[in-house]
Design an enzyme around this catalytic site. Structure first.
Site, short mmCIF file in Angstrom:
data_model
loop_
_atom_site.label_atom_id
_atom_site.label_comp_id
_atom_site.label_asym_id
_atom_site.label_seq_id
_atom_site.Cartn_x
_atom_site.Cartn_y
_atom_site.Cartn_z
N GLY A 98 0.79 -1.22 0.00
CA GLY A 98 0.00 0.00 0.00
C GLY A 98 0.82 1.27 0.00
O GLY A 98 0.30 2.34 -0.35
N ASP B 229 10.20 -5.17 7.71
CA ASP B 229 9.02 -4.33 7.89
C ASP B 229 8.85 -3.89 9.35
O ASP B 229 8.02 -4.41 10.08
CB ASP B 229 7.76 -5.05 7.41
CG ASP B 229 6.69 -4.04 6.97
OD1 ASP B 229 6.99 -2.83 6.93
OD2 ASP B 229 5.56 -4.46 6.67
N ASP C 206 1.27 -11.23 7.12
CA ASP C 206 1.77 -10.51 5.94
C ASP C 206 3.13 -9.88 6.22
O ASP C 206 3.75 -9.33 5.30
CB ASP C 206 0.77 -9.43 5.49
CG ASP C 206 0.47 -8.42 6.59
OD1 ASP C 206 -0.09 -8.84 7.63
OD2 ASP C 206 0.79 -7.23 6.43
#
Length: 469
Positions: free
Chosen positions: A91, A263, A253
């Protein structure tokens, strides 16, 4: 210009257009270089890029030579705090380039804060400069402590004022590039299972085995892939514990099938061995607390196994999953002993010493970093602020166990071990580093901290990949 060791790849295109969406990077008002990781760049033949070339490729995202000609936002689903979400994907980032490193591994350059994609939902696709700075510190520290992690490759300030509900606004913006061993997540498989795309599940399994584990697929390909993921993620969980690290958001995820950590959002290091310590203010139930990270990662791997059920026998998948605890325990011993600089020995004695260390540290009389620093090589190197704690009854089994251990060759050779204090990464220092950047545009504290962390990494031997296998 690129170096002679630059080896471009476009392997992701083998999967086909059902796995990603071509996107364009945002057109930023400015591109001010704030961090450039030449050590990582040298591994993929990009250390020779000039200053303007670096900004062109990693601030404006002009394609690298013979590489992907358009960024790709990858598609995936995932469980977020145990709730399934089919509406996520890349995103505010994308896959920008692929290449082989000096060891022949397929590496990805992925972004964070590069603009909106079809998966942005209501987000602006941007990254705060503070968030980028925090990821530099997280990845540098984890690498130094022997954790397999993505590396922060580049951080460029972009000149936009961002508004965030959970920190003072407006705040400065940035675009970050990370170097990692792939971006295939457990959630990538979950999406295909959710959509009942068995052919694509097999295609992704084949791709993953071939490019990340050096194996050709076959009838047992899904089982072999799951075994690889179980092994890699159990070692990841163990390395988090030995490092005293709390990732904060271990959603499916956010779990890479290679077992490489990536992340980073609300991460923290826990000063004490506190199983309840959490990193994310929104983790109200402590789902991803320090002590529950192995459970959380194992649960995520279970989701991979469930995603593979339509193309693999359930019995084999269950058997592979059951290997996680044993691999985790062995990896935790290896990682803890590596950090102490002592040799492994008899399995039963190793297990007894490991339990003794955990129990002593759980009393929270000694900080984690202080313990490993003081007992490097298996002997107390004192004097130390923690000397009184080491004399207490709870540390007696630790002392006796360490006295029976030999130091690994060179364990104390680096001058770091003669410093007065261990190099740590606690939230107060992180906030102080940001304050100097935010208030005075003073980057010297960040630069000094990165240098100190890398020096510690040299002392551990992590920069030469002499980590537990």
């Amino acid at each position: 210009m690129t170096d002679t060791t630059y080896r471009p790849e476009t392997a992701i295109l083998e999967l086909g257009s059902e796995f990603y969406d071509p996107v364009a990077a945002a057109d930023f008002p400015q591109t001010i270089l704030r961090f450039r990781n030449d050590r990582a760049a040298a591994e993929v033949g990009l250390a020779g890029l000039g200053a303007e070339e670096w900004l062109l490729h990693f601030g404006r995202f002009a394609p690298l030579p013979d590489n992907l000609q358009q960024p790709l936002a990858l598609r995936y689903h995932g469980h977020q705090f145990r709730h399934y979400n089919p509406d996520i994907g890349d995103g505010r980032g994308f896959l920008f380039a692929q290449m082989s490193d000096g060891e022949g591994r397929l590496m990805d350059l992925g972004t964070k804060g590069s603009g909106q994609t079809p998966w942005s939902r209501f987000g602006d696709g941007r990254l705060t400069l503070k968030g980028g700075m925090r990821e530099i510190l997280a990845t540098e520290m984890l690498e130094a402590l022997g954790v397999e992690t993505s590396r922060t490759f580049s951080l460029i300030e972009t000149g936009e004022a961002l508004h965030r509900g959970d920190e003072p606004s407006p705040t400065r913006s940035a675009v970050m590039v990370r170097l990692s061993h792939g971006h295939i997540r457990i959630g990538t498989f979950q999406r295909l299972a959710y959509l009942e795309q068995d052919d694509n599940l097999r295609r992704l399994t084949d791709y993953s085995l071939r490019h990340y584990f050096g194996e050709e697929s076959g009838e047992d390909g899904p089982l072999r892939l799951l075994r690889h993921v179980v092994a890699g993620t159990s070692r990841l969980a163990a390395s988090y514990i030995a490092a005293g690290f709390v990732h904060g958001v271990l959603n499916s995820d956010n779990i890479n099938i290679t077992g490489e950590s990536f992340d980073y959002g609300p991460w923290r290091w826990t000063p004490m061995w506190d199983g309840h310590f959490t990193a994310a203010y929104f983790d109200h139930m402590g789902l991803y607390s320090f002590g529950r990270q192995p459970e959380a990662i194992h649960w995520d791997v279970l989701q991979l196994a469930m995603s593979l059920r339509s193309i693999a026998p359930a019995e084999g998948l269950t058997e592979a999953l059951q290997g996680f605890p044993d691999i985790f325990q062995q990896a935790l011993r290896d990682q803890m002993f590596w950090r102490l600089g002592i040799a492994t020995g008899d399995d039963a004695e190793d297990a007894e010493l490991l339990v003794a260390i955990e129990q002593a540290l759980a009393k929270q009389t000694v900080a984690i970093d202080r313990f490993f620093f003081d007992w490097r090589g298996g002997r107390r190197r004192g004097p130390s602020p923690a000397d009184a704690a080491y004399e207490a009854a709870e540390f007696r089994p630790v002392v006796e166990g360490l006295e029976r251990r030999a130091a690994v060759p060179g364990a104390l050779d680096h001058p770091y071990w003669s410093d007065a204090e261990p190099c740590s990464m606690h939230i107060e220092e992180v906030e102080a580093i940001w304050a100097r950047i935010d208030q005075d545009d003073d980057w010297s504290a960040l630069e000094a901290k990165v240098a100190a962390v890398r020096r510690m990494g040299e002392a551990y031997g992590s920069s030469t990949r002499s980590r537990p296998a």
